[in-house]
Design an enzyme around this catalytic site. Structure first.
Site, mmCIF file in Angstrom:
data_model
loop_
_atom_site.group_PDB
_atom_site.id
_atom_site.type_symbol
_atom_site.label_atom_id
_atom_site.label_comp_id
_atom_site.label_asym_id
_atom_site.label_seq_id
_atom_site.Cartn_x
_atom_site.Cartn_y
_atom_site.Cartn_z
ATOM 1 N N HIS A 292 20.425 -36.537 -2.608
ATOM 2 C CA HIS A 292 19.673 -36.949 -1.418
ATOM 3 C C HIS A 292 18.163 -36.812 -1.623
ATOM 4 C CE1 HIS A 292 23.360 -37.525 0.744
ATOM 5 N NE2 HIS A 292 23.757 -36.318 0.353
ATOM 6 N N LYS B 153 14.628 -15.114 -8.653
ATOM 7 C CA LYS B 153 14.438 -14.131 -9.724
ATOM 8 C C LYS B 153 13.565 -14.730 -10.816
ATOM 9 C CE LYS B 153 15.222 -11.462 -8.207
ATOM 10 N NZ LYS B 153 15.611 -10.864 -6.998
ATOM 11 N N LYS C 230 6.815 -4.321 -3.795
ATOM 12 C CA LYS C 230 8.221 -3.932 -3.641
ATOM 13 C C LYS C 230 8.602 -3.810 -2.175
ATOM 14 C CE LYS C 230 12.232 -2.703 -5.172
ATOM 15 N NZ LYS C 230 13.054 -3.829 -5.638
ATOM 16 N N TRP D 24 -2.710 -2.806 -1.649
ATOM 17 C CA TRP D 24 -2.260 -4.176 -1.911
ATOM 18 C C TRP D 24 -3.033 -5.028 -0.917
ATOM 19 C CZ3 TRP D 24 1.103 -7.873 0.597
ATOM 20 C CH2 TRP D 24 1.607 -8.848 -0.268
ATOM 21 N N CYS E 285 0.819 -1.212 0.000
ATOM 22 C CA CYS E 285 0.000 0.000 0.000
ATOM 23 C C CYS E 285 0.854 1.264 0.000
ATOM 24 C CB CYS E 285 -0.885 0.031 1.232
ATOM 25 S SG CYS E 285 -1.925 -1.407 1.357
ATOM 26 N N GLU F 252 19.001 -17.340 -5.180
ATOM 27 C CA GLU F 252 18.605 -16.037 -5.705
ATOM 28 C C GLU F 252 18.251 -16.130 -7.201
ATOM 29 O OE1 GLU F 252 17.646 -13.381 -4.615
ATOM 30 O OE2 GLU F 252 17.975 -11.882 -6.154
ATOM 31 N N ARG G 4 5.832 -0.276 -5.943
ATOM 32 C CA ARG G 4 5.736 -1.066 -4.715
ATOM 33 C C ARG G 4 4.724 -2.197 -4.858
ATOM 34 N NH1 ARG G 4 6.868 1.987 0.133
ATOM 35 N NH2 ARG G 4 5.026 1.101 1.069
ATOM 36 N N ASN H 232 -2.233 2.521 5.802
ATOM 37 C CA ASN H 232 -1.289 1.430 5.514
ATOM 38 C C ASN H 232 -1.039 0.668 6.809
ATOM 39 O OD1 ASN H 232 -0.972 2.337 2.952
ATOM 40 N ND2 ASN H 232 1.144 3.027 3.178
ATOM 41 N N GLY H 233 -0.822 -0.623 6.697
ATOM 42 C CA GLY H 233 -0.544 -1.422 7.898
ATOM 43 C C GLY H 233 -1.707 -2.349 8.189
ATOM 44 N N GLU I 102 9.872 -15.266 -9.715
ATOM 45 C CA GLU I 102 9.143 -14.007 -9.510
ATOM 46 C C GLU I 102 8.593 -13.431 -10.803
ATOM 47 O OE1 GLU I 102 12.451 -11.892 -7.392
ATOM 48 O OE2 GLU I 102 10.765 -11.064 -6.280
HETATM 49 C C1 F6R Z 1 12.849 -10.292 -4.484
HETATM 50 C C2 F6R Z 1 12.629 -9.249 -3.504
HETATM 51 C C3 F6R Z 1 12.100 -9.657 -2.170
HETATM 52 C C4 F6R Z 1 12.725 -8.778 -1.082
HETATM 53 C C5 F6R Z 1 12.076 -9.063 0.276
HETATM 54 C C6 F6R Z 1 12.732 -8.259 1.378
HETATM 55 O O1 F6R Z 1 13.288 -9.777 -5.706
HETATM 56 O O2 F6R Z 1 12.840 -8.106 -3.760
HETATM 57 O O3 F6R Z 1 12.334 -10.997 -1.909
HETATM 58 O O4 F6R Z 1 14.099 -9.019 -1.045
HETATM 59 O O5 F6R Z 1 10.713 -8.760 0.220
HETATM 60 O O6 F6R Z 1 12.660 -6.900 1.111
HETATM 61 P P1 F6R Z 1 13.666 -5.865 1.721
HETATM 62 O O7 F6R Z 1 15.014 -6.158 1.193
HETATM 63 O O8 F6R Z 1 13.154 -4.521 1.277
HETATM 64 O O9 F6R Z 1 13.613 -6.036 3.208
#
Ligand code: F6R
Length: 602
Positions: free
Chosen positions: A501, A482, A597, A75, A2, A478, A27, A99-100, A485
């Protein structure tokens, strides 16, 4: 996640709100809305989906003259992404954005409903506006009604409320979710982060938890539990150019290409001729520290995991890494000789922030590694090191991960220096490798073309395994994150030695394996793990400086003098692979479905 924007002043309010919300789009959100009061008239518009839908709905409306206004991108947390659930939420004569999460909303809602209040949405937020109006109907004093309302709220909130009962005022409160106030003459702005108000406001005040108040007549009245308080504004950054796409198709693509440059910023003033220095850190931070614990989520967790190998190998200090959402509820045993490190791109991730608060409460010293100055995590920590990646707009994190990993590598050396656990030969080797990192991050156009071509072979099948050993295991995690996602294909990261295993049972021609095969670290070990997969007919994309005949596809890397150089170069390859697969599948690269985000709810 949000986003909030608010404005009180004489300028066109609709455009200020919509432009501000646009800045928060990255975001992630699923609906949006605005509410404006001017000339004693309350206007409200909401739309599901992209902001353009809200723009279309408001195209015949213009708001001229003095007024108050609030806007929100939602969101979904409580209730589906529908217009009714979109903010601002409405009472009989007031509107609220939030928000929250209001944790006691059900209790408050039950009480209000028992008194005959009708709710239109399934959200926790709607309780705020009804509670406000109930209080106001009793005392006929909007400010008192607002104070009585927030005193009843439990949980995290950043909220703005406007009401026809006091049509020149915006009421605000912050507890646990970010909110700031921007100033430009008598114009006052509110936002959940500074991007919406850059270029509009000249000064800013970042609200603290527990603060609330109101904006009226070009002034802010600020309060906390102890009563009225003063505050100091600070200058607001002006540079938004870095946040534009610069000719790339996607923010994510631009951010992959930017990594070589931003890495120089990350190292500037820290990588010296013969040592690592962090002038922002006090040497006392490491006094009596015998252990490091790192908490983070998602991509940040992966950089943490990679660094745990470095802290143990280079700094000779035990290091454990935990996913913040797990850490919070496991009743961890914490010792005050542990340095508690949090890693977060946004600095607002609720789970990480709460983990940090727990560690602080237990008396641990805390250090955050973050990309956003003045963010909640930075403000909460005893010390902070900024990653200096610049604004990251693509939801799938790239340059934030690269710069986090670099800061952690530098920190491992910094701790080793402080503990005298590194000899001059190794120190020189590490520093030399660091100096070469920006080169290893440069995106070679030929490589990008190759990844575009290769990507067409990887659009189906029954899944991906990214495999690696040592620091290349977190990189495999990672790479898989990526890919899933932004492609929505199933992908997993695995330590390559662990395949036999269990997971190797999945191996067949439709199983795609992306093998990270660095030359400088355990090459022979990983080679035999990949051979085992090839023997079972898995389709293998090998990434390595050394040719590997059994691979179906092969990407040759160049920088094999140091594991970290191989790490960064291979990271770019996996980022480009995910990007190009997503593009071929026609997905929204920068705003993948279901993702946000900044994850400010647990
Ligand atoms: C993946 C991604 C998320 C963030 C996670 C933590 O591409 O961006 O997995 O890494 O939500 O977010 P931060 O780093 O902002 O605490």
């Amino acid at each position: 996640m949000c986003g909030i924007v608010g404005y009180v002043g004489k300028n066109e309010k609709k455009e200020i709100l919509l432009d501000g919300l646009q800045e928060l789009e990255y975001r992630g959100y699923d609906s949006a809305g605005i509410a404006i009061i001017e000339d004693k008239q309350l206007k409200n518009f909401k739309a599901v989906g992209k902001l353009q839908n809200l723009r279309d709905k408001t195209k015949d409306y213009a708001s001229e003259g003095f007024g108050v206004s609030i806007g929100h991108t939602r969101w979904a947390t409580h209730g589906k992404p529908t217009e009714l659930n979109a903010h601002p939420h409405m009472g009989a004569y007031s509107f609220v954005v939030h928000n929250g999460i209001i944790e006691n909303y059900q209790e408050l809602k039950d009480e209000l409903q028992a008194q005959g209040v009708k709710f239109l949405s399934q959200t926790d937020t709607e309780t705020i506006v009804h509670l406000f109006e109930k209080n106001h109907n009793i005392n006929n004093n909007p400010w008192k009604a607002f104070q009585d309302t927030i005193s009843k709220l439990e949980g995290a909130y950043a909220t703005l409320l406007i009401t026809e009962a006091d049509e020149e005022t915006i009421f605000f409160a912050k507890n646990g979710s970010p909110m700031l106030i921007g100033f430009n003459g008598s114009d006052i702005y509110f936002a959940s982060s500074d991007t919406p108000i850059i270029g509009k406001a000249t000064e800013v005040y970042y609200l603290e938890d527990g603060e609330f108040g109101y904006a009226k007549n070009g002034e802010i009245k600020l309060f906390d539990a102890n009563g009225a308080k003063s505050f100091s504004k600070q200058p607001l950054a002006t540079d938004k150019a870095m946040a534009q796409k610069d000719g790339y198709r996607f923010f994510m693509e631009k951010e992959i290409y930017e990594q070589a440059q931003v890495m120089n910023d990350t190292m500037m003033g820290r990588l010296l001729d013969d040592k690592i220095d962090f002038e922002e850190l006090d040497e006392n931070l490491f006094e009596n520290i015998t252990n490091i614990k790192i908490c983070a989520c998602g991509t940040s967790y992966h950089s943490a995991l990679a660094s745990s190998y470095l802290f143990e190998r280079i700094s000779k200090i035990p290091c454990q890494v935990e996913i913040a959402s797990e850490f919070r509820y496991k009743e961890p045993l914490l010792r005050d000789d542990t340095l508690f490190i949090t890693i977060s791109q946004s600095g607002e991730t609720a789970d990480t922030l709460e983990a940090l608060k727990m560690a602080k409460k237990a008396g641990l010293k805390s250090l955050s590694i973050c990309n956003v100055d003045n963010s909640s995590i930075v403000r909460e920590s005893d010390a902070a090191v900024l990653t200096r990646a610049g604004i990251e707009k693509g939801v799938a994190s790239t340059k934030a991960f690269a710069t986090q990993t670099m800061v952690l590598w530098m920190l491992a050396i910094y701790v080793a220096q402080a503990k005298n656990s590194i000899d001059s030969e190794l120190l020189k080797k590490e520093l030399d490798a660091m100096r070469h990192t920006p080169k290893a991050l440069v995106v070679d156009e030929k490589l990008h073309t190759k990844m575009t071509r290769l990507s067409k072979r990887y659009l189906h099948g029954h899944g991906f395994f990214f495999i690696g050993r040592d620091i290349f295991f977190p990189l495999a995690l990672e790479g898989a994150l990526k890919l899933k996602e932004i492609s929505y294909l199933h992908a997993e990261g695995y330590p390559s030695g662990e395949m036999k295993h269990g997971p190797i049972a999945l191996a067949d021609a439709e199983l795609f394996t992306v093998a990270l095969m660095p030359k400088s670290l355990h090459y022979d070990k990983i080679k035999s793990n990949v051979e085992e997969l090839c023997a079972r007919d898995a389709t293998v994309l090998a990434i390595s400086p050394d040719s590997f005949d059994l691979a179906d596809d092969f990407v040759k890397t160049k920088y094999d003098a140091h594991p970290m150089l191989e790490f960064f170069e291979m990271m770019v390859v996996t980022q480009l692979l995910a990007l190009e697969i997503s593009v071929r599948l026609g997905n929204d690269v920068d705003m993948p479905r279901n993702l946000a985000k900044s994850v400010t709810v647990e």
